[in-house]
Design a protein around this motif. Structure first.
Motif, PDB file in Angstrom:
ATOM      1  N   LEU A  19       4.396   0.751 -16.693  1.00  0.00           N
ATOM      2  CA  LEU A  19       2.583   0.974 -15.876  1.00  0.00           C
ATOM      3  C   LEU A  19       2.112   0.541 -15.058  1.00  0.00           C
ATOM      4  CD1 LEU A  19       1.787  -1.234 -19.477  1.00  0.00           C
ATOM      5  CD2 LEU A  19       2.134   2.120 -19.378  1.00  0.00           C
ATOM      6  N   THR A  20       2.831  -0.193 -14.275  1.00  0.00           N
ATOM      7  CA  THR A  20       1.512  -0.571 -12.470  1.00  0.00           C
ATOM      8  C   THR A  20       2.775   0.534 -11.584  1.00  0.00           C
ATOM      9  OG1 THR A  20       3.224  -2.554 -12.870  1.00  0.00           O
ATOM     10  CG2 THR A  20       0.890  -3.131 -13.399  1.00  0.00           C
ATOM     11  N   ALA A  21       3.610   0.970 -11.528  1.00  0.00           N
ATOM     12  CA  ALA A  21       4.237   1.650 -10.737  1.00  0.00           C
ATOM     13  C   ALA A  21       3.923   2.641  -9.783  1.00  0.00           C
ATOM     14  CB  ALA A  21       6.108   2.619 -11.194  1.00  0.00           C
ATOM     15  N   PRO A  22       2.372   3.232 -10.147  1.00  0.00           N
ATOM     16  CA  PRO A  22       2.070   4.380  -9.351  1.00  0.00           C
ATOM     17  C   PRO A  22       1.319   3.401  -8.244  1.00  0.00           C
ATOM     18  CG  PRO A  22       1.416   5.005 -11.690  1.00  0.00           C
ATOM     19  CD  PRO A  22       2.339   4.029 -11.643  1.00  0.00           C
ATOM     20  N   VAL A  23       0.727   1.581  -8.677  1.00  0.00           N
ATOM     21  CA  VAL A  23      -0.268   1.063  -7.552  1.00  0.00           C
ATOM     22  C   VAL A  23       1.150   0.370  -7.181  1.00  0.00           C
ATOM     23  CG1 VAL A  23      -1.356  -0.863  -7.749  1.00  0.00           C
ATOM     24  CG2 VAL A  23      -2.078   0.760  -9.323  1.00  0.00           C
ATOM     25  N   ALA A  24       1.982   0.392  -8.054  1.00  0.00           N
ATOM     26  CA  ALA A  24       3.163  -0.510  -6.677  1.00  0.00           C
ATOM     27  C   ALA A  24       3.969   0.240  -5.788  1.00  0.00           C
ATOM     28  CB  ALA A  24       4.717  -0.932  -7.469  1.00  0.00           C
ATOM     29  N   GLU A  25       4.112   1.660  -6.327  1.00  0.00           N
ATOM     30  CA  GLU A  25       4.881   2.247  -5.470  1.00  0.00           C
ATOM     31  C   GLU A  25       3.334   2.469  -3.790  1.00  0.00           C
ATOM     32  OE1 GLU A  25       5.632   5.793  -7.799  1.00  0.00           O
ATOM     33  OE2 GLU A  25       7.307   4.255  -8.445  1.00  0.00           O
ATOM     34  N   LEU A  26       2.289   2.544  -4.108  1.00  0.00           N
ATOM     35  CA  LEU A  26       1.948   2.805  -2.481  1.00  0.00           C
ATOM     36  C   LEU A  26       1.756   2.685  -1.502  1.00  0.00           C
ATOM     37  CD1 LEU A  26      -1.704   3.099  -4.125  1.00  0.00           C
ATOM     38  CD2 LEU A  26      -1.090   4.626  -4.104  1.00  0.00           C
ATOM     39  N   HIS A  27       2.522   1.142  -1.527  1.00  0.00           N
ATOM     40  CA  HIS A  27       2.723   0.643  -0.229  1.00  0.00           C
ATOM     41  C   HIS A  27       3.876  -0.783  -0.510  1.00  0.00           C
ATOM     42  CE1 HIS A  27      -1.306   1.634   1.252  1.00  0.00           C
ATOM     43  NE2 HIS A  27      -1.646   1.489  -0.217  1.00  0.00           N
ATOM     44  N   HIS A  28       4.952  -0.466  -1.238  1.00  0.00           N
ATOM     45  CA  HIS A  28       6.033  -0.887  -1.428  1.00  0.00           C
ATOM     46  C   HIS A  28       6.385  -1.150  -0.390  1.00  0.00           C
ATOM     47  CE1 HIS A  28      10.464  -1.910  -3.115  1.00  0.00           C
ATOM     48  NE2 HIS A  28      10.126  -2.363  -3.422  1.00  0.00           N
ATOM     49  N   SER A  29       6.968  -0.058   0.423  1.00  0.00           N
ATOM     50  CA  SER A  29       7.631   0.101   1.643  1.00  0.00           C
ATOM     51  C   SER A  29       7.337  -1.494   2.113  1.00  0.00           C
ATOM     52  CB  SER A  29       8.152   1.285   2.215  1.00  0.00           C
ATOM     53  OG  SER A  29       6.681   1.943   2.433  1.00  0.00           O
ATOM     54  N   GLN A  30       6.111  -1.446   3.260  1.00  0.00           N
ATOM     55  CA  GLN A  30       5.009  -2.256   3.635  1.00  0.00           C
ATOM     56  C   GLN A  30       5.592  -3.210   2.758  1.00  0.00           C
ATOM     57  OE1 GLN A  30       0.825  -0.845   3.123  1.00  0.00           O
ATOM     58  NE2 GLN A  30       1.397   0.274   5.218  1.00  0.00           N
ATOM     59  N   LEU A  31       5.327  -3.485   2.148  1.00  0.00           N
ATOM     60  CA  LEU A  31       5.580  -5.210   1.219  1.00  0.00           C
ATOM     61  C   LEU A  31       6.982  -5.552   1.842  1.00  0.00           C
ATOM     62  CD1 LEU A  31       5.207  -7.870   0.208  1.00  0.00           C
ATOM     63  CD2 LEU A  31       5.814  -6.291  -2.164  1.00  0.00           C
ATOM     64  N   MET A  32       8.341  -4.483   1.408  1.00  0.00           N
ATOM     65  CA  MET A  32       9.917  -4.799   1.622  1.00  0.00           C
ATOM     66  C   MET A  32       9.963  -5.053   3.960  1.00  0.00           C
ATOM     67  SD  MET A  32      10.540  -4.869  -1.016  1.00  0.00           S
ATOM     68  CE  MET A  32      12.563  -5.214  -0.064  1.00  0.00           C
ATOM     69  N   ASP A  33       8.895  -4.083   4.227  1.00  0.00           N
ATOM     70  CA  ASP A  33       8.917  -3.987   5.820  1.00  0.00           C
ATOM     71  C   ASP A  33       8.930  -5.532   5.919  1.00  0.00           C
ATOM     72  OD1 ASP A  33       9.966  -1.740   6.075  1.00  0.00           O
ATOM     73  OD2 ASP A  33       8.356  -1.138   7.136  1.00  0.00           O
ATOM     74  N   ARG A  34       7.634  -6.201   4.896  1.00  0.00           N
ATOM     75  CA  ARG A  34       6.873  -7.436   5.960  1.00  0.00           C
ATOM     76  C   ARG A  34       7.987  -8.645   5.363  1.00  0.00           C
ATOM     77  NH1 ARG A  34       1.824  -9.338   7.338  1.00  0.00           N
ATOM     78  NH2 ARG A  34       2.154  -7.565   8.146  1.00  0.00           N
ATOM     79  N   LEU A  35       8.637  -8.461   4.623  1.00  0.00           N
ATOM     80  CA  LEU A  35       9.677  -9.547   4.332  1.00  0.00           C
ATOM     81  C   LEU A  35      11.009  -8.692   4.472  1.00  0.00           C
ATOM     82  CD1 LEU A  35       8.714  -9.361   0.049  1.00  0.00           C
ATOM     83  CD2 LEU A  35       8.215 -10.946   1.932  1.00  0.00           C
ATOM     84  N   GLN A  36      11.156  -8.056   5.711  1.00  0.00           N
ATOM     85  CA  GLN A  36      12.467  -8.103   6.346  1.00  0.00           C
ATOM     86  C   GLN A  36      12.905 -10.041   6.635  1.00  0.00           C
ATOM     87  OE1 GLN A  36      14.996  -5.766   6.019  1.00  0.00           O
ATOM     88  NE2 GLN A  36      13.375  -5.289   4.591  1.00  0.00           N
ATOM     89  N   PRO A  37      14.296 -10.111   6.867  1.00  0.00           N
ATOM     90  CA  PRO A  37      14.794 -11.504   7.533  1.00  0.00           C
ATOM     91  C   PRO A  37      14.046 -11.322   8.898  1.00  0.00           C
ATOM     92  CG  PRO A  37      16.300 -10.370   5.963  1.00  0.00           C
ATOM     93  CD  PRO A  37      15.163  -9.692   6.140  1.00  0.00           C
ATOM     94  N   GLY A  38      13.748 -12.433   9.793  1.00  0.00           N
ATOM     95  CA  GLY A  38      13.202 -12.438  11.243  1.00  0.00           C
ATOM     96  C   GLY A  38      11.802 -11.512  11.430  1.00  0.00           C
ATOM     97  N   GLN A  39      10.931 -11.208  10.170  1.00  0.00           N
ATOM     98  CA  GLN A  39       9.812 -11.184  10.542  1.00  0.00           C
ATOM     99  C   GLN A  39       8.870 -11.931  10.134  1.00  0.00           C
ATOM    100  OE1 GLN A  39       7.698  -8.402  11.072  1.00  0.00           O
ATOM    101  NE2 GLN A  39       9.511  -6.599  11.286  1.00  0.00           N
ATOM    102  N   ALA A  40       8.974 -13.507  11.062  1.00  0.00           N
ATOM    103  CA  ALA A  40       8.217 -13.978  11.121  1.00  0.00           C
ATOM    104  C   ALA A  40       6.860 -13.848  11.211  1.00  0.00           C
ATOM    105  CB  ALA A  40       8.697 -14.998  12.142  1.00  0.00           C
ATOM    106  N   LEU A  41       5.930 -14.159  10.384  1.00  0.00           N
ATOM    107  CA  LEU A  41       4.134 -14.464   9.914  1.00  0.00           C
ATOM    108  C   LEU A  41       4.064 -15.395  10.729  1.00  0.00           C
ATOM    109  CD1 LEU A  41       3.904 -14.533   6.345  1.00  0.00           C
ATOM    110  CD2 LEU A  41       4.398 -12.122   7.538  1.00  0.00           C
ATOM    111  N   ILE A  42       3.133 -15.246  11.539  1.00  0.00           N
ATOM    112  CA  ILE A  42       2.226 -15.995  12.813  1.00  0.00           C
ATOM    113  C   ILE A  42       1.613 -16.350  12.039  1.00  0.00           C
ATOM    114  CG2 ILE A  42       0.741 -16.068  14.266  1.00  0.00           C
ATOM    115  CD1 ILE A  42       1.458 -12.640  14.967  1.00  0.00           C
ATOM    116  N   ALA A  43       1.658 -17.683  12.352  1.00  0.00           N
ATOM    117  CA  ALA A  43       0.554 -19.238  11.562  1.00  0.00           C
ATOM    118  C   ALA A  43      -0.264 -19.443  12.222  1.00  0.00           C
ATOM    119  CB  ALA A  43       1.813 -20.606  11.361  1.00  0.00           C
TER     120      ALA A  43
END
Length: 175
Positions: free
Chosen positions: A151-175
């Protein structure tokens, strides 16, 4: 200048619970809302990791729910009541998409919460996201639509790849 994401979080969580409502009574609605808010909070903190990011989105605005409404078929329903639904202008499409991803994938949600360690927004612990990370049976029943991957796939798929990029190892979030 606002460095607080609470209007964006509140509006985006409200959008999710309107688009994927609980089927039960008041308690189920509250449990559904808590889960949406926790997922949106994690997503917003990932998307806007610094106070400066939060201040900039507070100034520019997140974009609104227009495309999300269109995707879910709600685009004409509230057009006549635009003043009543001004909160929709504070909905962030990317945050809603990322939250949908987190709600439907427990492993991804765990990675997202872990990625927040040391983030400028977090002062708490992952225990603050219990209903997102380890929902019990009542949580699951209350948010059956919100957590349903098909049911949520149409919304989730919009920016899923960006989320996966953000969560890649070594992608430290700036504090």
């Amino acid at each position: 200048m606002q460095a607080d994401l609470s209007p964006l979080i509140a509006a985006t969580a409200q959008w999710l619970t309107c688009a994927y409502p609980s089927g039960g009574g008041a308690l189920a609605s509250a449990l559904c809302e808590v889960q949406a808010r926790q997922a949106v909070t994690v997503a917003a903190w990932l998307r806007y990791p610094t106070r400066m990011d939060a201040a900039l989105v507070g100034m520019a605005g997140p974009g609104g729910s227009g495309r999300l409404d269109w995707i879910t078929g709600a685009d004409g329903a509230d057009a006549r009541d635009a003043d009543e639904h001004a909160w929709r202008s504070w909905v962030d499409e990317v945050v809603a998409s990322w939250a949908a991803c987190l709600l439907t994938d427990a492993e991804l949600a765990g990675r997202a919460v872990a990625a927040l360690a040391g983030n400028s927004h977090t002062g708490g612990t992952p225990a603050g996201f219990r209903r997102l990370l380890t929902p019990d049976e009542a949580d699951r029943r209350a948010a059956a639509l919100l957590r349903h991957p098909d049911l949520t796939a149409p919304v989730a798929e919009l920016h899923h790849s960006q989320l996966m990029d953000r969560l890649q190892p070594g992608q430290a979030l700036i504090a």
